[in-house]
Design a protein around this motif. Structure first.
Motif, PDB file in Angstrom:
ATOM      1  N   LEU A 127     -38.654 -42.477  27.375  1.00  0.00           N
ATOM      2  CA  LEU A 127     -38.774 -41.343  28.291  1.00  0.00           C
ATOM      3  C   LEU A 127     -39.437 -40.158  27.591  1.00  0.00           C
ATOM      4  O   LEU A 127     -39.432 -40.062  26.367  1.00  0.00           O
ATOM      5  CB  LEU A 127     -37.390 -40.923  28.799  1.00  0.00           C
ATOM      6  CG  LEU A 127     -36.592 -41.997  29.519  1.00  0.00           C
ATOM      7  CD1 LEU A 127     -35.177 -41.499  29.775  1.00  0.00           C
ATOM      8  CD2 LEU A 127     -37.255 -42.355  30.841  1.00  0.00           C
ATOM      9  N   ARG A 128     -40.000 -39.261  28.402  1.00  0.00           N
ATOM     10  CA  ARG A 128     -40.577 -38.033  27.854  1.00  0.00           C
ATOM     11  C   ARG A 128     -39.405 -37.072  27.609  1.00  0.00           C
ATOM     12  O   ARG A 128     -38.977 -36.356  28.498  1.00  0.00           O
ATOM     13  CB  ARG A 128     -41.568 -37.423  28.848  1.00  0.00           C
ATOM     14  CG  ARG A 128     -42.298 -36.198  28.306  1.00  0.00           C
ATOM     15  CD  ARG A 128     -43.138 -35.583  29.395  1.00  0.00           C
ATOM     16  NE  ARG A 128     -43.836 -34.395  28.931  1.00  0.00           N
ATOM     17  CZ  ARG A 128     -45.079 -34.401  28.475  1.00  0.00           C
ATOM     18  NH1 ARG A 128     -45.754 -35.516  28.420  1.00  0.00           N
ATOM     19  NH2 ARG A 128     -45.659 -33.282  28.077  1.00  0.00           N
ATOM     20  N   GLU A 156     -36.976 -38.455  41.767  1.00  0.00           N
ATOM     21  CA  GLU A 156     -38.437 -38.524  41.896  1.00  0.00           C
ATOM     22  C   GLU A 156     -38.909 -39.928  42.248  1.00  0.00           C
ATOM     23  O   GLU A 156     -40.009 -40.098  42.785  1.00  0.00           O
ATOM     24  CB  GLU A 156     -39.101 -38.037  40.609  1.00  0.00           C
ATOM     25  CG  GLU A 156     -38.911 -36.561  40.345  1.00  0.00           C
ATOM     26  CD  GLU A 156     -40.199 -35.864  39.930  1.00  0.00           C
ATOM     27  OE1 GLU A 156     -41.260 -36.519  39.875  1.00  0.00           O
ATOM     28  OE2 GLU A 156     -40.145 -34.638  39.681  1.00  0.00           O
ATOM     29  N   GLY A 157     -38.067 -40.913  41.955  1.00  0.00           N
ATOM     30  CA  GLY A 157     -38.422 -42.281  42.316  1.00  0.00           C
ATOM     31  C   GLY A 157     -37.855 -42.703  43.660  1.00  0.00           C
ATOM     32  O   GLY A 157     -37.978 -43.866  44.053  1.00  0.00           O
ATOM     33  N   GLY A 158     -37.221 -41.764  44.382  1.00  0.00           N
ATOM     34  CA  GLY A 158     -36.685 -42.062  45.695  1.00  0.00           C
ATOM     35  C   GLY A 158     -35.286 -42.632  45.690  1.00  0.00           C
ATOM     36  O   GLY A 158     -34.787 -43.058  46.737  1.00  0.00           O
ATOM     37  N   ARG A 179     -44.131 -40.471  36.936  1.00  0.00           N
ATOM     38  CA  ARG A 179     -44.574 -41.813  36.552  1.00  0.00           C
ATOM     39  C   ARG A 179     -43.413 -42.621  35.992  1.00  0.00           C
ATOM     40  O   ARG A 179     -43.241 -43.804  36.321  1.00  0.00           O
ATOM     41  CB  ARG A 179     -45.695 -41.684  35.515  1.00  0.00           C
ATOM     42  CG  ARG A 179     -46.342 -43.002  35.115  1.00  0.00           C
ATOM     43  CD  ARG A 179     -47.628 -42.769  34.342  1.00  0.00           C
ATOM     44  NE  ARG A 179     -47.411 -41.949  33.154  1.00  0.00           N
ATOM     45  CZ  ARG A 179     -47.980 -40.771  32.965  1.00  0.00           C
ATOM     46  NH1 ARG A 179     -48.761 -40.233  33.886  1.00  0.00           N
ATOM     47  NH2 ARG A 179     -47.751 -40.094  31.846  1.00  0.00           N
ATOM     48  N   GLU A 180     -42.587 -41.987  35.156  1.00  0.00           N
ATOM     49  CA  GLU A 180     -41.427 -42.674  34.604  1.00  0.00           C
ATOM     50  C   GLU A 180     -40.404 -43.000  35.693  1.00  0.00           C
ATOM     51  O   GLU A 180     -39.778 -44.069  35.678  1.00  0.00           O
ATOM     52  CB  GLU A 180     -40.786 -41.805  33.521  1.00  0.00           C
ATOM     53  CG  GLU A 180     -41.659 -41.672  32.287  1.00  0.00           C
ATOM     54  CD  GLU A 180     -41.313 -40.461  31.444  1.00  0.00           C
ATOM     55  OE1 GLU A 180     -40.326 -39.773  31.779  1.00  0.00           O
ATOM     56  OE2 GLU A 180     -42.028 -40.193  30.461  1.00  0.00           O
ATOM     57  N   ALA A 181     -40.246 -42.085  36.651  1.00  0.00           N
ATOM     58  CA  ALA A 181     -39.304 -42.319  37.755  1.00  0.00           C
ATOM     59  C   ALA A 181     -39.733 -43.526  38.581  1.00  0.00           C
ATOM     60  O   ALA A 181     -38.889 -44.317  39.031  1.00  0.00           O
ATOM     61  CB  ALA A 181     -39.212 -41.074  38.630  1.00  0.00           C
ATOM     62  N   ARG A 205     -55.614 -32.028  30.828  1.00  0.00           N
ATOM     63  CA  ARG A 205     -55.463 -33.428  31.244  1.00  0.00           C
ATOM     64  C   ARG A 205     -54.201 -33.570  32.088  1.00  0.00           C
ATOM     65  O   ARG A 205     -53.094 -33.653  31.552  1.00  0.00           O
ATOM     66  CB  ARG A 205     -55.401 -34.344  30.020  1.00  0.00           C
ATOM     67  CG  ARG A 205     -56.676 -34.350  29.189  1.00  0.00           C
ATOM     68  CD  ARG A 205     -56.574 -35.322  28.030  1.00  0.00           C
ATOM     69  NE  ARG A 205     -55.639 -34.862  27.014  1.00  0.00           N
ATOM     70  CZ  ARG A 205     -55.305 -35.580  25.924  1.00  0.00           C
ATOM     71  NH1 ARG A 205     -55.803 -36.796  25.758  1.00  0.00           N
ATOM     72  NH2 ARG A 205     -54.455 -35.080  25.047  1.00  0.00           N
ATOM     73  N   PRO A 206     -54.340 -33.571  33.405  1.00  0.00           N
ATOM     74  CA  PRO A 206     -53.161 -33.624  34.273  1.00  0.00           C
ATOM     75  C   PRO A 206     -52.213 -34.782  33.970  1.00  0.00           C
ATOM     76  O   PRO A 206     -50.999 -34.657  34.188  1.00  0.00           O
ATOM     77  CB  PRO A 206     -53.763 -33.753  35.683  1.00  0.00           C
ATOM     78  CG  PRO A 206     -55.097 -33.090  35.560  1.00  0.00           C
ATOM     79  CD  PRO A 206     -55.585 -33.429  34.181  1.00  0.00           C
ATOM     80  N   GLN A 207     -52.732 -35.892  33.496  1.00  0.00           N
ATOM     81  CA  GLN A 207     -51.846 -37.025  33.199  1.00  0.00           C
ATOM     82  C   GLN A 207     -50.871 -36.706  32.076  1.00  0.00           C
ATOM     83  O   GLN A 207     -49.871 -37.401  31.892  1.00  0.00           O
ATOM     84  CB  GLN A 207     -52.657 -38.284  32.848  1.00  0.00           C
ATOM     85  CG  GLN A 207     -53.418 -38.232  31.530  1.00  0.00           C
ATOM     86  CD  GLN A 207     -54.799 -37.642  31.683  1.00  0.00           C
ATOM     87  OE1 GLN A 207     -55.079 -36.922  32.635  1.00  0.00           O
ATOM     88  NE2 GLN A 207     -55.682 -37.980  30.753  1.00  0.00           N
ATOM     89  N   LYS A 208     -51.146 -35.630  31.327  1.00  0.00           N
ATOM     90  CA  LYS A 208     -50.256 -35.215  30.251  1.00  0.00           C
ATOM     91  C   LYS A 208     -49.243 -34.160  30.704  1.00  0.00           C
ATOM     92  O   LYS A 208     -48.377 -33.769  29.928  1.00  0.00           O
ATOM     93  CB  LYS A 208     -51.075 -34.651  29.084  1.00  0.00           C
ATOM     94  CG  LYS A 208     -51.944 -35.670  28.377  1.00  0.00           C
ATOM     95  CD  LYS A 208     -51.098 -36.620  27.545  1.00  0.00           C
ATOM     96  CE  LYS A 208     -51.942 -37.549  26.712  1.00  0.00           C
ATOM     97  NZ  LYS A 208     -51.123 -38.438  25.850  1.00  0.00           N
ATOM     98  N   TRP A 209     -49.384 -33.687  31.921  1.00  0.00           N
ATOM     99  CA  TRP A 209     -48.445 -32.681  32.417  1.00  0.00           C
ATOM    100  C   TRP A 209     -47.054 -33.301  32.543  1.00  0.00           C
ATOM    101  O   TRP A 209     -46.897 -34.462  32.953  1.00  0.00           O
ATOM    102  CB  TRP A 209     -48.887 -32.146  33.769  1.00  0.00           C
ATOM    103  CG  TRP A 209     -50.171 -31.373  33.727  1.00  0.00           C
ATOM    104  CD1 TRP A 209     -50.940 -31.093  32.634  1.00  0.00           C
ATOM    105  CD2 TRP A 209     -50.849 -30.790  34.851  1.00  0.00           C
ATOM    106  NE1 TRP A 209     -52.043 -30.368  32.990  1.00  0.00           N
ATOM    107  CE2 TRP A 209     -52.018 -30.165  34.348  1.00  0.00           C
ATOM    108  CE3 TRP A 209     -50.585 -30.735  36.210  1.00  0.00           C
ATOM    109  CZ2 TRP A 209     -52.908 -29.503  35.175  1.00  0.00           C
ATOM    110  CZ3 TRP A 209     -51.469 -30.071  37.044  1.00  0.00           C
ATOM    111  CH2 TRP A 209     -52.609 -29.457  36.516  1.00  0.00           C
ATOM    112  N   THR A 210     -46.057 -32.541  32.230  1.00  0.00           N
ATOM    113  CA  THR A 210     -44.686 -33.045  32.250  1.00  0.00           C
ATOM    114  C   THR A 210     -44.288 -33.540  33.638  1.00  0.00           C
ATOM    115  O   THR A 210     -43.644 -34.588  33.776  1.00  0.00           O
ATOM    116  CB  THR A 210     -43.720 -31.952  31.775  1.00  0.00           C
ATOM    117  OG1 THR A 210     -44.066 -31.586  30.433  1.00  0.00           O
ATOM    118  CG2 THR A 210     -42.288 -32.435  31.816  1.00  0.00           C
ATOM    119  N   GLY A 211     -44.651 -32.793  34.672  1.00  0.00           N
ATOM    120  CA  GLY A 211     -44.291 -33.209  36.030  1.00  0.00           C
ATOM    121  C   GLY A 211     -44.897 -34.544  36.409  1.00  0.00           C
ATOM    122  O   GLY A 211     -44.239 -35.375  37.055  1.00  0.00           O
TER     123      GLY A 211
END
Length: 530
Positions: A508-509, A429-431, A404-406, A393-399
């Motif tokens: 956060l993760r 990662e959020g720019g 998503r959090e960024a 499940r890619p949505q569970k990948w840490t990256g």
């Protein structure tokens, strides 16, 4: 070259059985590799990744003086090249995919070493199992995007090329490849420079079938040329500023880092004393897959009657193994990942030892090898198998989760300007932008007060943690993000409350024990001073 316990020369039945054994071995190894990759992609973000991945994001000729990077440049350079090529801000995802690619390369190297050098499918199975399912590689060492694992496939392929070149009487292309791969690995992690002395001696003494002039032309010089190419980034920074490069890559580890750890509670301080280091080393070298591999190596050496033999290739590899083990004790403080350095050399010593057996001896040893490979596999599967649930499940990948959090953090921050945090990846990662003192996470700023005065000139931003409030006052943070480091978070939270920033809870993760619950984004109110 067969591993079956019954040998019938030229038997078609045996050939079919051997093909079936190879196929099953490859399928099992491929399944184990998929589980490892799933674990890499879903392994929680570790604090060290803030340093290494951000080193790739910020890579430039000013990496050392501007941001205080303190390791050799090949690793962040690789990340930077991939980030630029892909044009993405999914930094953690790309970095983890690079580590996954490293695992694929290492597994292929293990298979080729087993088949080409050990000439045994059973031996190849042990080598792959001891690599893929070794507990020391299934933790942060082999899962996180740091410089601990990626040199391993380079070392394995480099040693493969070295042995094959010697076997072929000095093959210039293989010698060049040997130097290139080992030089590149040393440029990622300085400890792997341990291979230089034994390899240099081997290049002058082998292959024994050649006269010295031919050894130089066919083996030594191509190998040296490859090593120089692999070390070019390091040589560039060294030539650019020798004293500064030494301060960042050597002095910083010997003084400031030790100064920081001297203030940390003994309950969380890593190994510093020789006794503590030995305990950590013995746990890595004499536990799990490594212990099984050592036992099988001793058995193989006895079977091949090598204990009193003279073997140039084996002597070179043993010298590398001993030096790698010795140099593992040099870094202080010591962490378990430092003691994984000898493992690729141990795998190669085992392969060469098996290659010195006769065909009947290898056939006799096959049941022992298969039993050892099975034991390592059964012990490692419980660690890797659960990862497949999130790995599919890619949505569970840490990256993906970090990005998503960024983006959520970026949406909360309405003002422009740098964000103060010990977790710069969640900003980048959020720019967003971060303070240069915190651009590599907490590692530089927390140790800066221990940098000698005469060495601070090599840092463009030499502010220590205690001076960061003044930095924030001069350039007010657009926001303050906590939840990444127990040392920095109190300083950041104190300033946020003092300056009237408004806290907004932000789960956060997280994973490391240093991280605390209650992570928050402190947003600057409209009335706060600029």
């Amino acid at each position: 070259m067969q591993d079956a316990p019954i040998i019938v020369t030229g038997s078609p039945r045996l050939s079919a059985n051997e093909a079936k054994v190879r196929f099953i071995t490859v399928m099992i190894a491929s399944g184990a590799l998929l589980l490892v990759i799933a674990r890499v992609l879903t392994f929680p973000l570790k604090r060290d990744e803030q340093f290494y991945i951000m080193g790739g994001v910020l890579f430039s000729p000013g990496l050392y003086e501007n941001f205080g990077f303190s390791h050799l440049p090949n690793f962040p350079l690789l990340f930077n090249v991939m980030f630029e090529m892909l044009g993405t801000t999914h930094y953690v995802l790309v970095a983890r995919l690079i580590i996954a690619a490293g695992w694929i390369a290492a597994t292929l190297a293990a298979w080729r070493i087993g088949r080409d050098i050990a000439r045994s499918t059973a031996a190849a199975a042990i080598i792959m199992a001891a690599l893929l399912l070794n507990p020391v590689f299934l933790d942060q060492t082999g899962m996180a995007a740091t410089n601990n694992f990626l040199p391993v496939p380079l070392i394995l392929w480099g040693l493969w090329a070295f042995v094959r070149s010697v076997e072929k009487g000095g093959e210039p292309k293989l010698a060049l490849l040997t130097g290139l791969l080992l030089g590149t690995a040393a440029g990622m992690k300085a400890n792997y420079a341990v291979v230089i002395a034994p390899m240099g001696a081997a290049a002058l003494l082998m292959p024994t079938s050649l006269i010295l002039r031919d050894r130089l032309a066919r083996f030594a010089l191509p190998m040296a040329a490859g090593a120089i190419i692999g070390l070019l980034p390091t040589l560039y920074f060294l030539a650019k500023d020798p004293a500064g490069f030494f301060v960042h890559t050597v002095s910083f580890h010997r003084g400031p880092q030790l100064g920081f750890w001297s203030l940390v509670s003994r309950e969380v301080t890593p190994a510093i004393t020789p006794r503590a280091k030995f305990i950590v080393a013995s746990g890595v070298w004499l536990g799990g897959a490594s212990l099984v591999l050592v036992a099988v190596l001793i058995y193989s050496a006895i079977q091949a009657r090598l204990l009193r033999s003279r073997d140039g290739v084996l002597a070179t590899l043993l010298a590398m193994l001993v030096l790698a083990a010795a140099i593992s004790f040099i870094p202080t403080p010591a962490f378990s990942q430092y003691y994984t350095l000898p493992i690729p050399f141990l795998l190669m010593v085992f392969a060469v030892t098996v290659s010195r057996m006769s065909d009947p001896e290898r056939a006799l040893s096959a049941p022992v090898f298969w039993s050892a490979a099975a034991a390592i596999t059964l012990a490692g599967l419980p660690v890797t198998a659960p990862s497949i649930l999130d790995g599919v499940r890619p949505q569970k990948w840490t990256g993906i989760a970090v990005h998503r959090e960024a983006e959520k953090i970026a949406a909360l921050v309405k003002r422009s300007g740098p964000i103060a945090t010990a977790g710069p990846l969640h900003v980048a990662e959020g720019g967003g932008s971060v303070y240069p003192q915190l651009a590599l996470g907490p590692f530089v700023v927390r140790a800066m007060k221990f940098v000698p005065a005469d060495e601070r000139a090599y840092f463009a931003h030499p502010e220590a943690l205690e001076e960061m409030h003044g930095v924030f006052r001069r350039t007010m943070p657009a926001a303050i993000l906590t939840g990444f480091d127990a040392t920095l978070d109190p300083v950041l939270s104190a300033f946020a409350k003092e300056a009237g920033y408004r806290p907004m809870p932000m789960p956060l993760r997280r994973s490391s024990r240093e991280e605390r619950d209650g992570a928050a984004v402190y947003v600057r109110p409209d009335g706060a001073a600029r």
